[in-house]
Design a protein around this motif. Structure first.
Motif, PDB file in Angstrom:
ATOM      1  N   ARG A 173       0.862  -1.183   0.000  1.00 10.93           N
ATOM      2  CA  ARG A 173       0.000   0.000   0.000  1.00 10.93           C
ATOM      3  C   ARG A 173       0.898   1.232   0.000  1.00 10.93           C
ATOM      4  O   ARG A 173       1.819   1.335   0.815  1.00 10.93           O
ATOM      5  CB  ARG A 173      -0.924  -0.015   1.212  1.00 10.93           C
ATOM      6  N   HIS A 174       0.607   2.151  -0.919  1.00 10.77           N
ATOM      7  CA  HIS A 174       1.512   3.282  -1.095  1.00 10.77           C
ATOM      8  C   HIS A 174       0.736   4.491  -1.615  1.00 10.77           C
ATOM      9  O   HIS A 174       0.062   4.418  -2.649  1.00 10.77           O
ATOM     10  CB  HIS A 174       2.610   2.884  -2.090  1.00 10.77           C
ATOM     11  N   ASP A 175       0.805   5.593  -0.875  1.00  9.46           N
ATOM     12  CA  ASP A 175       0.185   6.850  -1.293  1.00  9.46           C
ATOM     13  C   ASP A 175      -1.285   6.666  -1.686  1.00  9.46           C
ATOM     14  O   ASP A 175      -1.747   7.209  -2.699  1.00  9.46           O
ATOM     15  CB  ASP A 175       0.954   7.455  -2.476  1.00  9.46           C
ATOM     16  N   GLY A 176      -1.992   5.871  -0.889  1.00  9.55           N
ATOM     17  CA  GLY A 176      -3.424   5.704  -1.120  1.00  9.55           C
ATOM     18  C   GLY A 176      -3.784   4.728  -2.221  1.00  9.55           C
ATOM     19  O   GLY A 176      -4.965   4.616  -2.574  1.00  9.55           O
ATOM     20  N   THR A 220       7.629   5.698  -7.434  1.00  9.18           N
ATOM     21  CA  THR A 220       7.611   6.408  -6.152  1.00  9.18           C
ATOM     22  C   THR A 220       7.571   5.479  -4.953  1.00  9.18           C
ATOM     23  O   THR A 220       7.411   5.937  -3.816  1.00  9.18           O
ATOM     24  CB  THR A 220       6.407   7.370  -6.085  1.00  9.18           C
ATOM     25  N   PHE A 221       7.684   4.167  -5.184  1.00  7.83           N
ATOM     26  CA  PHE A 221       7.655   3.219  -4.066  1.00  7.83           C
ATOM     27  C   PHE A 221       9.021   2.553  -3.932  1.00  7.83           C
ATOM     28  O   PHE A 221       9.640   2.179  -4.924  1.00  7.83           O
ATOM     29  CB  PHE A 221       6.603   2.137  -4.277  1.00  7.83           C
TER      30      PHE A 221
END
Length: 620
Positions: A152-155, A171-172
Motif C-alpha cells: 500500500r503506497h500513497d493511497g 515512487t515506491f
C-alpha cells in the motif's frame, strides 16, 4: 507461467499505465511472449505472458469476458480445466479459446470466486476484477506454488508477482528492515524477501482476498491444520497398506500425466533422487523421447545417480556443469531473482539447469518438490519419531516415572527434532517466525491428539509443519530460479488429491520398517533401480569450497555498517565462519542483497568481485 503487475486506486491516473509498464519491465523474464495492460474503473492491470497452453492470441491477458464485466490477470496452470470447462458449458458458458485461462475467468465470473477458487486444481496466483460488484479478488493456490505480493503506497494498492516489480514503481521503495536481519540469520528458512522488506506483504498460500470500497477482506479457503480431519486418519477399517501403495501409484501417475499438458516443449528434472526420478520414469512412459536434466556440481554424486536412472529408463540425461566460477557468476543473479539472500547453495544449480533447458528450447520442467514434506522424507522426520519412541519403547521402561514425565514435558515443549545437520540451535527454532514456530508445533500436536501412538502423531505433525516451515522457501526458490530463465517448473506431487491423500495417511504409512517415504519408495521400486530407490538422501549438496574465501565481501560492507561490528566481533565472526560452513554463505548472500538494494550494485559487478576473491581470506 506469467507475471502480474497492477495498481488499484479510487480513480485512474494518467501515469498509472506508465507505472505498471515499468513494473512489468522488472519481471519481463516471467513473460517474454507478450504483454498487455487493461485500464478502467481505477484499475490498471498488467500482464506479461509465457505461453504454455493455447499459445494463440485468444488466450492473451489480461483476458475479459465478452461483456467486459470481468477482467483476469492469471499466473499458473490448472490441471482440471477440462472437467471444469464441461461443467461451465453445461450451464451455458461459451468458450473461444482452448487454454485454461478462459476456464479460470469463466469460473470466477459465473460461479463467483468463493465457489470457483477451491475447485481449481493446480498452481496459480490471480487478480480478478469484477466490474459488476466493483470488487478485486486476489487468490493463490493451496500451498503457495505461485507468488503474489502487495504493498500500500500513497493511497493506492500495488500488486505484483515479485517484489522487484513493486520496487520498480517510480515512487515506491520497499525499505530494508535492518532490525530483521539478525532474526533471519537465526532461522534462514524464513523467507528473507518478506522478512527484511518494509511495507510489503505476500498473500498466504490458500488465500482468497476481496478488495472493495477501500477495504480488504482476507480469508483462507485452504489452511493447515484446518484441512486435516484427524478422524479420517484414525478411522477404523482403513485399507491395508498394499491398497495405499496402489492408490498412491494411481494418484501420482495421473497427476504426472496432467502436469504434462502443454502446447510448449516439456522436459524433466532428474537429480538422481527417488522423487524426481519417479516423476521422470512416469513421464517417460507417456513421452518416449523425454529429455531430463541434472546439475553436475563438483562431483557430488547427483549427476552419476541421474545417469544411472537415465540408463535404466533409456532416457537422455543432459548434464549441466556447475564449477566454482559458474557458481560465483550465478550467485548475485540468483539473489536478485530471489529478492533476498538465499537459504541453500543449490539455488545456483537449479538456475543453471533452468538456463540450460531454456537454451535448448524448453519452456516446462517437471520436478519432484513436495514429496519429502508430504510423505516423511527428511532426516528430522525420522529423528522426531525416534525421540518420541524413547518413552514408548523398552528404553522408556527403564526411566523413573519422574524422569519419564520430564522427558515428555521437554518433548511437548518442542515436539520436533531440529532440521539442522548438527542438531543445533533449538534456539534457532524457538526464535523462528517471530517466536511462533514452537507454539505452531504444539498446535499441530493438539490438533492430531487422536492419532496414536504419540510417535506417529509427532511424525504426522512434523510433516504438516514443514508444509509451511520448509516447503514455502523451496517453492519460492523453485519459482524464482525457474522463471529467471522463463521456465515453468511443475510439481506433480502437489496436486490437490495427492495433498489430501497425504494429509490423511494412517499411522505407519510414512516411515515403515525404518524406511523414510515408504509409500513413495514402494511405488518407485516398480520403476527404478534399487540403488536409486534406497539411496541415502543427500539433498543436492554444493561443496563449501565454492564460497570459501568470499567472506572477504563482508569487509567494510553494508552488513558490517548495519550491525556495527567491532574489531573483536569481526574476529569472533571469523572463528564462527571457520566452524560453520553455512554461516559464510548466509552472510555473503545478505551482503550481496544489501549491495543491490542499498548500494545500487549490479549482479554482474558483484559476480566480478566474487570471482576476484582468493579461496582463503581473513576478515580484517
Amino acid at each position: 507461467m506469467c507475471g502480474i503487475a497492477a495498481i488499484i486506486a479510487e480513480e485512474t491516473a494518467a501515469d498509472h499505465r506508465r507505472h505498471v509498464a515499468a513494473m512489468l519491465d522488472a519481471i519481463s523474464h516471467r513473460g517474454p511472449d507478450g504483454r498487455d495492460i487493461w485500464q478502467g474503473d481505477g484499475i490498471t492491470l498488467g500482464h506479461c505472458r509465457l505461453a504454455i497452453l493455447d499459445t494463440s492470441a485468444r488466450a492473451a491477458q489480461p483476458l475479459a469476458t465478452t461483456d467486459a464485466t470481468g477482467i483476469l490477470a492469471y499466473n499458473g496452470e490448472i490441471y482440471n480445466a477440462g472437467p471444469l470447462r464441461e461443467l461451465l458449458k453445461a450451464e451455458g458458458c461459451v468458450f473461444e479459446s482452448s487454454g485454461d485461462t478462459e476456464v479460470v475467468l469463466q469460473a470466477l465470473h459465473h460461479w463467483g470466486p468463493e465457489k470457483a477458487v477451491p475447485l481449481f486444481n493446480g498452481m496459480f496466483a490471480l487478480a480478478y476484477w469484477d466490474r459488476r460488484h466493483a470488487s478485486l479478488w486476489l487468490a493463490r493456490d493451496r500451498l503457495g506454488i505461485k507468488p503474489l505480493a502487495i504493498a500500500r503506497h500513497d493511497g493506492v494498492l500495488l500488486i505484483a508477482s515479485e517484489i522487484k516489480a513493486l520496487n520498480a514503481h517510480p515512487t515506491f521503495s520497499g525499505l530494508v528492515r535492518t532490525g530483521m536481519i539478525a532474526r533471519w540469520l537465526g532461522e534462514p528458512r524464513v523467507q528473507a524477501h518478506l522478512l527484511i522488506a518494509e511495507g510489503i506483504e505476500e498473500l498466504p498460500p490458500g488465500a482468497l482476498w476481496r478488495c472493495a470500497a477501500g477495504q480488504t477482506s482476507k480469508s483462507l479457503y485452504f489452511a493447515i491444520p484446518a484441512a486435516v480431519d484427524p478422524d479420517r486418519i484414525v478411522a477404523p477399517g482403513r485399507a491395508p497398506m498394499a491398497s495405499l501403495v496402489s492408490a498412491f501409484e494411481t494418484l501420482i501417475r495421473e497427476s504426472t500425466l496432467a502436469h504434462m499438458s502443454s502446447d510448449a516443449p516439456l522436459a524433466s528434472m532428474c537429480s538422481g533422487g527417488v522423487d524426481s526420478s519417479l516423476i521422470t520414469a512416469l513421464a517417460r512412459r507417456a513421452m518416449p523421447d523425454l529429455v531430463a536434466y541434472v546439475a553436475d556440481v563438483g562431483g557430488t554424486g547427483e549427476a552419476a545417480a541421474a545417469l544411472k536412472v537415465g540408463q535404466h529408463l533409456r532416457t537422455e540425461i543432459r548434464q549441466v556443469p556447475l564449477d566454482r566460477d559458474a557458481f560465483l557468476r550465478l550467485w548475485p543473479e540468483a539473489v536478485y531473482h530471489a529478492d533476498g539472500p538465499l537459504f541453500h547453495a543449490s539455488d545456483m544449480a537449479l538456475m543453471a539447469v533452468a538456463k540450460a533447458a531454456s537454451r535448448d528450447g524448453f519452456k516446462v520442467l517437471l520436478t519432484g518438490e513436495g514429496s519429502d514434506e508430504l510423505f516423511g522424507g527428511y532426516h528430522w522426520h525420522m529423528a522426531t519419531q525416534r525421540r518420541w519412541r524413547r518413552i514408548e519403547g523398552l528404553r522408556g521402561l527403564f526411566l523413573t516415572p519422574r524422569r519419564r514425565e520430564r522427558v515428555r514435558r521437554q518433548l511437548e515443549r518442542l515436539p520436533f527434532a531440529s532440521p539442522w545437520p548438527d542438531g543445533t540451535p533449538h534456539a534457532r527454532v524457538l526464535v523462528a517466525y517471530g517466536g511462533q514456530a514452537a507454539p505452531r508445533q504444539r498446535v499441530l500436536m493438539r490438533h492430531l491428539s487422536a492419532v496414536r501412538p504419540a510417535s506417529e502423531r509427532a511424525l504426522a505433525a512434523a510433516c504438516l509443519h514443514d508444509l509451511d516451515a520448509h516447503l514455502r522457501w523451496l517453492l519460492h526458490r523453485h519459482d524464482r530460479m525457474g522463471m529467471s530463465a522463463s521456465i515453468e517448473m511443475r510439481v506433480p506431487y502437489l496436486e490437490n488429491r495427492l495433498i489430501d491423500f497425504a494429509l490423511h495417511l494412517p499411522p505407519g504409512a510414512r516411515i515403515r520398517h525404518g524406511r523414510e517415504k515408504w509409500l513413495v519408495k514402494s511405488v518407485a521400486a516398480k520403476y527404478l533401480p534399487d540403488s536409486v530407490v534406497h539411496a541415502r538422501k543427500i539433498g543436492f549438496p554444493v561443496p563449501a569450497t565454492y564460497w570459501k574465501g568470499c567472506e572477504g565481501m563482508l569487509a567494510n560492507g553494508h552488513l558490517e555498517t548495519i550491525l556495527g561490528w567491532t574489531r573483536q566481533e569481526r574476529n569472533a565472526l571469523a572463528e564462527d565462519i571457520a566452524q560453520d560452513r553455512f554461516l559464510a554463505f548466509h552472510l555473503v548472500g545478505l551482503e550481496l542483497w544489501l549491495g543491490q538494494r542499498l548500494g545500487a550494485e549490479t549482479p554482474d559487478a558483484q559476480a566480478q568481485r566474487l570471482l576476484s576473491m582468493p579461496s582463503i581470506v581473513a576478515l580484517q
